[in-house]
Design a protein around this motif. Sequence first.
Motif, PDB file in Angstrom:
ATOM      1  N   VAL A 191     -16.001   8.940 -46.919  1.00  0.00           N
ATOM      2  CA  VAL A 191     -16.268  10.050 -46.231  1.00  0.00           C
ATOM      3  C   VAL A 191     -15.385   9.905 -44.841  1.00  0.00           C
ATOM      4  N   LEU A 192     -15.560   8.483 -44.208  1.00  0.00           N
ATOM      5  CA  LEU A 192     -14.859   8.166 -43.155  1.00  0.00           C
ATOM      6  C   LEU A 192     -13.426   8.417 -42.940  1.00  0.00           C
ATOM      7  N   LEU A 193     -12.920   8.030 -44.266  1.00  0.00           N
ATOM      8  CA  LEU A 193     -11.472   8.213 -44.167  1.00  0.00           C
ATOM      9  C   LEU A 193     -11.087   9.603 -44.058  1.00  0.00           C
ATOM     10  N   GLY A 194     -11.769  10.594 -45.046  1.00  0.00           N
ATOM     11  CA  GLY A 194     -11.607  11.993 -45.072  1.00  0.00           C
ATOM     12  C   GLY A 194     -11.844  12.446 -43.542  1.00  0.00           C
ATOM     13  N   ILE A 195     -12.602  12.135 -42.857  1.00  0.00           N
ATOM     14  CA  ILE A 195     -12.902  12.810 -41.470  1.00  0.00           C
ATOM     15  C   ILE A 195     -11.537  12.205 -40.601  1.00  0.00           C
ATOM     16  N   ILE A 196     -11.179  11.068 -40.811  1.00  0.00           N
ATOM     17  CA  ILE A 196     -10.019  10.523 -39.933  1.00  0.00           C
ATOM     18  C   ILE A 196      -8.712  11.471 -40.504  1.00  0.00           C
ATOM     19  N   LEU A 197      -8.679  11.609 -41.670  1.00  0.00           N
ATOM     20  CA  LEU A 197      -7.247  12.332 -42.198  1.00  0.00           C
ATOM     21  C   LEU A 197      -7.543  13.975 -41.558  1.00  0.00           C
ATOM     22  N   LEU A 198      -8.634  14.571 -41.908  1.00  0.00           N
ATOM     23  CA  LEU A 198      -8.792  15.756 -41.215  1.00  0.00           C
ATOM     24  C   LEU A 198      -8.422  15.933 -39.750  1.00  0.00           C
ATOM     25  N   ASP A 199      -8.913  14.773 -38.939  1.00  0.00           N
ATOM     26  CA  ASP A 199      -8.713  14.786 -37.537  1.00  0.00           C
ATOM     27  C   ASP A 199      -7.490  14.785 -37.191  1.00  0.00           C
ATOM     28  N   GLY A 200      -6.714  14.086 -38.087  1.00  0.00           N
ATOM     29  CA  GLY A 200      -5.164  13.908 -37.920  1.00  0.00           C
ATOM     30  C   GLY A 200      -4.532  15.262 -38.285  1.00  0.00           C
ATOM     31  N   PHE A 201      -4.802  16.050 -39.319  1.00  0.00           N
ATOM     32  CA  PHE A 201      -4.304  17.270 -39.586  1.00  0.00           C
ATOM     33  C   PHE A 201      -4.740  18.174 -38.174  1.00  0.00           C
ATOM     34  N   LYS A 202      -5.832  18.123 -37.860  1.00  0.00           N
ATOM     35  CA  LYS A 202      -6.388  19.043 -36.669  1.00  0.00           C
ATOM     36  C   LYS A 202      -5.475  18.844 -35.590  1.00  0.00           C
ATOM     37  N   GLN A 203      -5.276  17.556 -35.265  1.00  0.00           N
ATOM     38  CA  GLN A 203      -4.328  17.217 -34.085  1.00  0.00           C
ATOM     39  C   GLN A 203      -2.624  17.714 -34.271  1.00  0.00           C
ATOM     40  N   TYR A 204      -2.393  17.757 -35.393  1.00  0.00           N
ATOM     41  CA  TYR A 204      -1.078  18.159 -35.800  1.00  0.00           C
ATOM     42  C   TYR A 204      -0.801  19.830 -35.586  1.00  0.00           C
ATOM     43  N   ALA A 205      -2.031  20.361 -36.115  1.00  0.00           N
ATOM     44  CA  ALA A 205      -1.867  22.035 -36.325  1.00  0.00           C
ATOM     45  C   ALA A 205      -2.274  22.437 -34.863  1.00  0.00           C
TER      46      ALA A 205
END
Length: 608
Positions: free
Chosen positions: A89-103
């Motif tokens: 779950v933590l990994l998923g959140i970190i990945l999503l956070d990265g995507f959010k910053q990019y977008a």
Amino acid sequence: MNDGHDTKRGFQQQKDELLSTGSKKSADRYIISRLLSYVKPYKHLLFWAILITFAGSILGPLRPYITKLAIDDYIAKGNINGLALISLVLLGIILLDGFKQYAATYLTQLIGQKAILNLRMDIFRHLQKLSIRFYDRNPAGRLITRATNDVEALNEMLSSGIVTIIGDIMQLLFIVVLMFFIDWELTLIVLSILPLMIYATLTFKSKVRKAFQEVRGHLAKLNSFFQEHISGINIVQLFDRGESEYKKHVAINKEYRDANIRTIFYFSVYFPLIDLLSSIAAGLVIWYSGVRMLKGDITLGVVISFVQYIWLFFRPLQHLSDRFNILQTALASSDRIFRLLDEKDIVEEPENPRMLESFRDEIVFTNVWFAYNNDNWILKNISFRVKRGEKVAIVGSTGSGKTTIINVLSKLYGQRKGSITIDGTELSQIPEQSLRKVVGVVMQDVFLFSGTIKANLSFGKPGVSDEEIRHAAKTVGADRFIEQLPGGYEYHVNENGAGLSAGQKQLIAFVRALLYNPEILVLDEATSSVDTETEQLIEAATANLMKNRTSIIIAHRLSTVQHADRIIVMHKGAIKEIGSHQQLLAEKGLYYKLYLLQHPEKIHLRTG
Ligand SMILES: Nc1ncnc2c1ncn2[C@@H]1O[C@H](COP(=O)(O)OP(=O)(O)O)[C@@H](O)[C@H]1O
Ligand SMILES: [Mg+2]
């Protein structure tokens, strides 16, 4: 982009209302609402940027909380499978956070760049419309600063500013909510530092705002100075003013430096102060949880998550003040940009426009008075007429108002007393475009743009064929020197024709005018002296230009004057004499005196 007059008028009203209340906040509000009008066309992009930034702002604050759960609920209880799951779950959140910053970064930058493009176009358009009077008042360097540095400051704000600031604020809110949820006592300790921090930030904000305004002001001065001294470098060198101009530059440069240092001072005090305050908060949290841990009423997960939260909480706060700085600069810049865009000194288009299809009859000046400034009359009660097909010369000493007559006739400057009509239509009723089609002006100083000779020749008539250009050049006698240039018509001219002689530039201007082929030719003869051969070329070219054309010529050459049907003699802004060469000589008045001054060799002819 501002489309149409309604929006603009709306803004003006809004601004007047806001400014009349006199508060800085309302002025800021006006600026921001006007800025938003540039973002408006990209609403859909903005919608996604905001959605992603806002929804994504929960992701960061969730991370310490998940860490706490992992420690207290899984590691402490030895639940290995559960631990693997929560790690995923933590990994998923970190990945999503990265995507959010990019977008979010990509989208906000995209909006910024698109909006700024439109703003730059608006500025350029507006600059084209502003009257020459405006340019008399505003140095080019200042205007260039508006279109470059100020726009850049705005760009920074649009692309990293408002959306990000709101995202940061939401992240702070989420952090506070989650902290309260985990442990309210520790949360209060963290928050107790907040008032100090806000106080420091607000003080910083107001000081930096003022300081940045000064920086921009000094920068504009510096740019103007550079611009002038690059344009006028030959004068500086010829008069050996290098050293003294350098000293002037040092003074301006120092003012700019000092203003910059003042802003740096505020920054260098502010950041360590914020660091110190966050460290104090962290120290207090660790000390207090230590005490409670000994009593066993707090878990390790809570302490670890709180240390993480302090870091997460104070960092956006610092960012926030960073962004305030960008925002302040940008607001100051926008203020100046919008002032420029609101500048009303534009050439007014007539309310009841009357097109001039062609020139049939005559130009009539009746009791024309004109002043560049207030009541300092430069033209006094000027009356004369020019019939179709006539060649009229204007002569007079320097400063007598000859060029001013042209400025007024070509509507470069408005606002005068008396009437000027072309074929009975008052000049102010003739739209500029229509006037320009009929009246072609060759100025005393020739300006060449950087580009090919060909492009410069066809400036007034883009798309004209190569043959026509060659033909016109031949008629004027410019073909010989052009063909000798490396590349001929494709020869690259540098800005303002450096590398070409004054005579050559004159001839280029003549070709330009010939291609433009106006029915009425207005020519301000150059005074710069040229060699005899070029002089003959120019003489012939002038005659060629005037052939079959109504012409008003400010004449310095005897040949031009002699061929004129009538000569208008100007003295201190008024017409002293009107007549033909022979009539005026016979009158033995001012013209006679001017003539003898220029041609002393003729004295014996006249008197003897
Ligand atoms: N843009 C301007 N702003 C203010 N005064 C001007 C401007 N241009 C010219 N003048 C003033 O108007 C007077 C007439 O100038 P001008 O028409 O250029 O004279 P001429 O062409 O006969 O040498 C001069 O005294 C000059 O100082
Ligand atoms: Mg002049």
